[in-house]
Design a protein around this motif. Structure first.
Motif, PDB file in Angstrom:
ATOM      1  N   VAL A  75      -9.456 -27.402 -31.678  1.00 35.58           N
ATOM      2  CA  VAL A  75      -8.591 -26.220 -31.703  1.00 35.58           C
ATOM      3  C   VAL A  75      -9.331 -24.996 -32.251  1.00 35.58           C
ATOM      4  CG1 VAL A  75      -7.545 -26.702 -33.968  1.00 35.58           C
ATOM      5  CG2 VAL A  75      -6.224 -25.511 -32.227  1.00 35.58           C
ATOM      6  N   GLY A  76     -10.282 -25.238 -33.135  1.00 34.84           N
ATOM      7  CA  GLY A  76     -11.046 -24.129 -33.714  1.00 34.84           C
ATOM      8  C   GLY A  76     -11.846 -23.357 -32.680  1.00 34.84           C
ATOM      9  N   ALA A  77     -12.129 -23.976 -31.529  1.00 32.79           N
ATOM     10  CA  ALA A  77     -12.910 -23.296 -30.490  1.00 32.79           C
ATOM     11  C   ALA A  77     -12.136 -22.117 -29.905  1.00 32.79           C
ATOM     12  CB  ALA A  77     -13.276 -24.277 -29.381  1.00 32.79           C
ATOM     13  N   PHE A  78     -10.812 -22.109 -30.104  1.00 32.79           N
ATOM     14  CA  PHE A  78      -9.993 -21.023 -29.558  1.00 32.79           C
ATOM     15  C   PHE A  78      -9.944 -19.808 -30.481  1.00 32.79           C
ATOM     16  CE2 PHE A  78      -8.777 -24.820 -27.389  1.00 32.79           C
ATOM     17  CZ  PHE A  78      -8.708 -24.405 -26.066  1.00 32.79           C
ATOM     18  N   LYS A  79     -10.684 -19.894 -31.575  1.00 32.34           N
ATOM     19  CA  LYS A  79     -10.780 -18.727 -32.459  1.00 32.34           C
ATOM     20  C   LYS A  79     -11.892 -17.786 -31.982  1.00 32.34           C
ATOM     21  CE  LYS A  79      -9.287 -21.382 -36.508  1.00 32.34           C
ATOM     22  NZ  LYS A  79      -7.938 -20.908 -36.691  1.00 32.34           N
ATOM     23  N   THR A 101      -2.622 -18.039 -41.227  1.00 31.03           N
ATOM     24  CA  THR A 101      -2.272 -17.532 -42.553  1.00 31.03           C
ATOM     25  C   THR A 101      -3.340 -16.535 -43.010  1.00 31.03           C
ATOM     26  OG1 THR A 101      -3.286 -19.492 -43.448  1.00 31.03           O
ATOM     27  CG2 THR A 101      -0.892 -19.486 -43.327  1.00 31.03           C
ATOM     28  N   THR A 102      -3.012 -15.801 -44.040  1.00 31.30           N
ATOM     29  CA  THR A 102      -3.888 -14.718 -44.501  1.00 31.30           C
ATOM     30  C   THR A 102      -5.322 -15.195 -44.667  1.00 31.30           C
ATOM     31  OG1 THR A 102      -1.975 -14.027 -45.737  1.00 31.30           O
ATOM     32  CG2 THR A 102      -4.021 -12.886 -46.222  1.00 31.30           C
ATOM     33  N   GLY A 103      -6.238 -14.404 -44.159  1.00 34.88           N
ATOM     34  CA  GLY A 103      -7.644 -14.730 -44.331  1.00 34.88           C
ATOM     35  C   GLY A 103      -8.201 -15.640 -43.257  1.00 34.88           C
ATOM     36  N   GLN A 104      -7.328 -16.252 -42.473  1.00 36.34           N
ATOM     37  CA  GLN A 104      -7.816 -17.140 -41.421  1.00 36.34           C
ATOM     38  C   GLN A 104      -7.919 -16.370 -40.119  1.00 36.34           C
ATOM     39  OE1 GLN A 104      -4.959 -20.354 -41.488  1.00 36.34           O
ATOM     40  NE2 GLN A 104      -6.470 -21.672 -42.465  1.00 36.34           N
ATOM     41  N   THR A 105      -8.823 -16.838 -39.256  1.00 33.88           N
ATOM     42  CA  THR A 105      -8.942 -16.229 -37.941  1.00 33.88           C
ATOM     43  C   THR A 105      -7.915 -16.876 -37.029  1.00 33.88           C
ATOM     44  OG1 THR A 105     -11.300 -16.134 -38.367  1.00 33.88           O
ATOM     45  CG2 THR A 105     -10.598 -15.726 -36.100  1.00 33.88           C
ATOM     46  N   PRO A 106      -7.109 -16.082 -36.329  1.00 33.18           N
ATOM     47  CA  PRO A 106      -6.132 -16.717 -35.433  1.00 33.18           C
ATOM     48  C   PRO A 106      -6.793 -17.209 -34.159  1.00 33.18           C
ATOM     49  CG  PRO A 106      -5.960 -14.329 -35.308  1.00 33.18           C
ATOM     50  CD  PRO A 106      -7.003 -14.619 -36.341  1.00 33.18           C
ATOM     51  N   SER A 107      -6.196 -18.211 -33.534  1.00 31.13           N
ATOM     52  CA  SER A 107      -6.607 -18.618 -32.189  1.00 31.13           C
ATOM     53  C   SER A 107      -6.098 -17.561 -31.228  1.00 31.13           C
ATOM     54  CB  SER A 107      -5.965 -19.956 -31.825  1.00 31.13           C
ATOM     55  OG  SER A 107      -6.544 -20.995 -32.542  1.00 31.13           O
ATOM     56  N   LEU A 153       0.378 -10.815 -27.777  1.00 31.53           N
ATOM     57  CA  LEU A 153       1.617 -11.401 -28.268  1.00 31.53           C
ATOM     58  C   LEU A 153       1.289 -12.369 -29.387  1.00 31.53           C
ATOM     59  CD1 LEU A 153       3.719 -12.436 -25.134  1.00 31.53           C
ATOM     60  CD2 LEU A 153       4.217 -10.626 -26.755  1.00 31.53           C
ATOM     61  N   GLY A 154       2.063 -12.292 -30.458  1.00 33.41           N
ATOM     62  CA  GLY A 154       1.892 -13.268 -31.520  1.00 33.41           C
ATOM     63  C   GLY A 154       2.613 -14.554 -31.151  1.00 33.41           C
ATOM     64  N   ALA A 155       2.391 -15.587 -31.990  1.00 31.68           N
ATOM     65  CA  ALA A 155       3.012 -16.883 -31.712  1.00 31.68           C
ATOM     66  C   ALA A 155       4.533 -16.771 -31.735  1.00 31.68           C
ATOM     67  CB  ALA A 155       2.546 -17.890 -32.753  1.00 31.68           C
ATOM     68  N   ARG A 156       5.055 -15.940 -32.653  1.00 32.83           N
ATOM     69  CA  ARG A 156       6.511 -15.784 -32.753  1.00 32.83           C
ATOM     70  C   ARG A 156       7.064 -15.166 -31.483  1.00 32.83           C
ATOM     71  NH1 ARG A 156       6.784 -13.081 -38.633  1.00 32.83           N
ATOM     72  NH2 ARG A 156       8.596 -12.011 -37.793  1.00 32.83           N
ATOM     73  N   ALA A 157       6.411 -14.107 -31.029  1.00 30.64           N
ATOM     74  CA  ALA A 157       6.884 -13.436 -29.825  1.00 30.64           C
ATOM     75  C   ALA A 157       6.808 -14.375 -28.619  1.00 30.64           C
ATOM     76  CB  ALA A 157       6.046 -12.194 -29.569  1.00 30.64           C
ATOM     77  N   ALA A 158       5.722 -15.142 -28.546  1.00 25.90           N
ATOM     78  CA  ALA A 158       5.556 -16.050 -27.402  1.00 25.90           C
ATOM     79  C   ALA A 158       6.668 -17.091 -27.388  1.00 25.90           C
ATOM     80  CB  ALA A 158       4.194 -16.730 -27.483  1.00 25.90           C
ATOM     81  N   ALA A 159       7.008 -17.609 -28.573  1.00 22.80           N
ATOM     82  CA  ALA A 159       8.058 -18.624 -28.633  1.00 22.80           C
ATOM     83  C   ALA A 159       9.411 -18.012 -28.260  1.00 22.80           C
ATOM     84  CB  ALA A 159       8.107 -19.229 -30.038  1.00 22.80           C
TER      85      ALA A 159
END
Lengths: 385, 420
Positions: A75-79, A101-107, A153-159
């Motif tokens: 899953v990290g490959a999608f970052k 979460t804060t400080g992490q790179t999103p996929s 789109l964020g994950a929330r918007a996509a859902a």
């Protein structure tokens, strides 16, 4: 031979329209394996780096006899930035980002029109099996601003968008500018609660948003909505609520209290942007299932082989839906337990599993575990050997 | 929990235990020679199915031999130091005295490290309080139990305390730190940072070992000699990677390979793959943390997805991974038996980029003068140990560029009054 885009579309559509949860497991595995092999060939032809990754895989995907043998991406490959894609930039209509979460790179995953369309069909197909296919009023526990992004789109918007196909009318009941703490738009909420009092209403929100910005303030203010026919879907994980010691049962009870409905009408589902179009609601037995167009493999961390029934391991999600990014086979950072490989009492065929937890951060590792380096370019150094 | 390991739940208990240990050490003086006598017997007693199964025990036995320890004491403290006596230095005389109580914070990944750390402080005449990581309690208990069974073992045991407590218990970490006169700290970045910041007494000596990483390098001459030599180098490299599951500061995380060495990388890759497969056959992994498996899978994918010219070889399991590429920049280590092999035109290129983080440079160099030149360059670029491949984990003094006994003793200088 590499399938044309049209041929692939036809084969994906065949699985998308197959009975969602009732294919006999061996037939399901065979049909999905054949399709995934074609999708991998399609991806390899479009992305030389992926081709190299597939070439390095110890088993040739073209000769694989099980889905478990196919090359998966962690899953990290999608970052990666720019995101991994299989289509030209002009074909991308949305880029979905995970809720890091804060400080992490999103996929980040890139969607073209066909993948986006399949994403909606996939979600509708699964959700229909749990809540029925009927269209109904849709109450979103989030702000309109969450949906405002154009390309990204964020994950929330996509859902939220994924469930929009069920809506006759959609209302967001929180307000607040992006970045600000959202608050309940009480007049708006009370208005729809009155209008939809006796209707079957679909409610969706991220788990922590529902709790923090809806249930907690409304309970404090003593607001009860008397919407006993709602079906509340929520997703996004429990990490933030665990910190507040909110259990799934307490969550369902709190939501039920505010809506005035049975807590059993609260349905938690797991989903991730890298696995678009596939959601995993809990069945009445408390298990999760996979639809005809997807698969889940739980792998032993020691061997990476699929675990036996009853055992836990790393979750790999598989989906035939994406063709704009290589999200066919994704090894997640989640741990799940296989309850059955078939025979859940809910009647859904194939694997039944339960998420257990995120992979815990490695405990403090050895003295070779460094965090800082200070590598300098050689131009500023002088070494005389 | 083994009897020797004591679970602590209150800081006061830890402080009391520390005080008793210090008093024991001060009440009965033991010279390094006496300590060596007992340690050697202990080393000889380390056998039996359970003990033999503990990783690193063969090395610990060698470490505890008189020959190993005596030469270390003599090098660090001098001949007189071995006997615990004064040595003349001009008009003065010098003698090593123990600090008192030395606290040990070993890393959680090396089974024998609590014992190695402790033996260094005991040689200095100190008492030891060891905070043993939860994963090493059983092994540490088994090994120390053997000490109770050798003649004189109790002389050392009465000055050894093994403490167990959750590492999140900062109150106990504080209590232990406040109670010691010296500290030997080993471990990864997070652990070391946390322990270094504890409130040690102002007079306490603190020796930190790690976090560091290590690197291997091979030149053309060593590779082009003959087929047997090639296989031998590959086996040595595999052995260095396998020990401690590549989590030690002395574990090679990458190999810099002179481009002229191999010509076609395929043959090198084939031989190194065979060596890794052999090592896996001999020493299969028994457990793995799921996070490590995730990290291995991610390293395989990102290596190939970041650059289409790179290559990789790995099995379907997470057992080992070889990542082939070019360039003198050090990739971020993955550990878990994941070795990056990087082709460079000149081995001095990567060495010139080293910062203080590289502990050991494992070399396979065909020419003595070239090896000396590389050692010189590496020494100036912060490397503390330059050894042949296959010997990267051979623990000895100095380690991380620091003596192992001397930091935990006080060199007392006596200048007698002139009475003439």
């Amino acid at each position: 031979m590499i399938a044309s885009a049209e041929q692939l579309e036809e084969q994906i559509e065949a699985l998308l329209t197959a009975p969602t949860f009732s294919l006999e497991p061996s037939e399901h595995a065979q049909r999905l394996l054949a399709l995934l092999q074609r999708e991998l060939a399609h991806a390899a032809a479009r992305n030389p780096r992926l081709r190299e990754y597939f070439n390095a895989w110890p088993i040739d995907y073209r000769a694989a006899t099980t889905i478990a043998d196919l090359p998966y991406l962690p899953v990290g490959a999608f970052k990666a930035n720019p995101p991994l894609t299989l289509v030209a930039p002009e074909q991308i209509i949305h880029t979905l980002s995970s809720s890091a979460t804060t400080g992490q790179t999103p996929s980040r995953v890139a969607l073209d029109t066909p993948t986006s369309r399949r994403m909606v069909k996939g979600v509708v197909s699964i959700a229909s099996d749990f809540i029925g296919a009927k269209r109904r009023p849709y109450l979103v526990i989030d702000t309109p601003e969450t949906l405002a992004g154009l390309g990204d789109l964020g994950a929330r918007a996509a859902a939220i968008q994924g469930l929009r196909a069920f809506a006759t009318e959609m209302v967001c009941c929180l307000r607040g500018a992006t970045g600000a703490e959202p608050e309940v738009d009480e007049p708006q909420l009370l208005d729809v609660a009155a209008r939809w009092r006796d209707s079957e209403v679909l409610v969706y929100g991220f788990t922590y948003v529902i709790w923090q910005h809806f249930v907690v303030p409304l309970r404090e203010r003593g607001v009860r909505l008397a919407m006993r026919n709602v079906r509340i879907l929520h997703s996004g994980g429990w990490k933030r609520l665990q910190a507040q010691a909110v259990t799934p049962a307490a969550f369902a009870a709190g939501v039920g209290q505010v809506f005035g409905c049975d807590p059993a009408r609260v349905l938690d589902f797991y989903g991730m942007v890298e696995n678009v179009g596939v959601i995993y609601p809990d069945c009445e037995q408390g298990n999760k299932h996979v639809p005809a167009f997807a698969a889940v493999i739980v792998r032993d961390p020691l061997t990476l082989r699929p675990v036996e029934e009853g055992q836990q391991g790393l979750v790999q999600v598989c989906s035939a839906l994406p063709t704009s990014f290589p999200g066919f086979l994704v090894l997640t950072d989640d741990i799940a337990q296989v309850v059955h490989y078939d025979g859940c009492r809910c009647g859904r065929r194939g694997i039944a599993f339960r998420f257990v937890r995120r992979v815990p951060q490695a405990e403090m590792r050895g003295c070779g575990n460094i965090e800082t380096t200070r590598q300098r370019p050689p131009a500023v150094l002088s070494v005389h050997a | 929990m083994p009897e020797i390991v004591r679970q602590f739940s209150h800081g006061r208990e830890l402080a009391d235990a520390a005080e008793r240990l210090r008093a024991q050490a001060l009440a009965r003086e033991l010279s390094p020679a006496q300590v060596i006598e007992i340690l050697e017997r202990w080393g000889e007693s380390l056998r039996g199915t359970e003990v033999d199964a503990i990783p690193g025990v063969p090395f610990l036995k060698i470490w505890l031999r008189r020959g190993t320890l005596e030469s270390m004491v003599v090098r660090e403290l001098g001949e007189e130091g071995l006997r615990g006596s004064w040595r003349e230095e001009g008009a003065a005389r010098l003698r090593a005295f123990p600090l008192g109580l030395v606290g040990h914070w070993p890393a959680g990944n090396i089974e024998i490290q609590p014992l190695l750390s402790m033996s260094c402080a005991l040689l200095g005449g100190n008492a030891c309080l060891v905070r043993v990581p939860s994963g090493l309690i059983r092994e540490t208990g088994l090994l120390i139990d053997k000490l109770a069974q050798v003649p004189g073992g109790n002389l050392l045991l009465e000055r050894i305390g093994v403490a167990s407590y959750e590492h999140e218990r900062t109150d106990l970490q504080f209590a232990m730190a406040e109670s010691v006169d010296g500290a030997m700290i080993w471990g990864g970045a997070e652990a070391v940072k946390e322990i270094r910041s504890l409130p040690f007494p102002d007079w306490a000596r603190v020796a930190v070992f790690g976090p560091r990483l290590s690197v291997a390098a091979m030149d053309g001459e060593s590779w082009s000699r003959d087929s047997i030599a090639r296989d031998d180098w590959c086996r040595r490299l595999a052995r260095d990677v396998w020990q401690f599951d590549q989590q030690a500061c002395s574990s090679p995380q990458m190999l810099f390979l002179e481009r002229s060495a191999v010509g076609d990388i395929a043959e090198f890759a084939r031989r190194l793959t065979e060596a890794f497969e052999e090592e896996q056959e001999l020493h299969p992994r028994r457990t793995i943390h799921a996070a490590q498996t995730s990290a291995i899978c991610l390293a395989r994918a990102t290596w190939l997805l970041d650059d289409a010219t790179r290559r990789a070889v790995f099995p379907a399991t997470p057992d080992w991974t070889l990542l082939f590429g070019t360039g003198a920049t050090m990739p971020t280590p993955t550990q878990g038996r994941t070795l990056s092999v990087l082709l460079v035109d000149d081995l001095l290129e990567p060495i010139a980029r080293f910062d203080g983080m590289v502990q050991t440079l494992g070399l396979a160099i065909g020419n003595r003068a070239k090896e000396a030149a590389l050692a010189e360059a590496a020494g100036r670029k912060g490397v503390d140990r330059i050894v042949p491949l296959g010997r990267m984990h051979v623990f000895g003094s100095p380690w991380d560029g620091t003596d192992l006994i001397r930091p935990m003793v006080r060199m007392v200088r006596h200048v007698a009054a002139n009475r003439d």
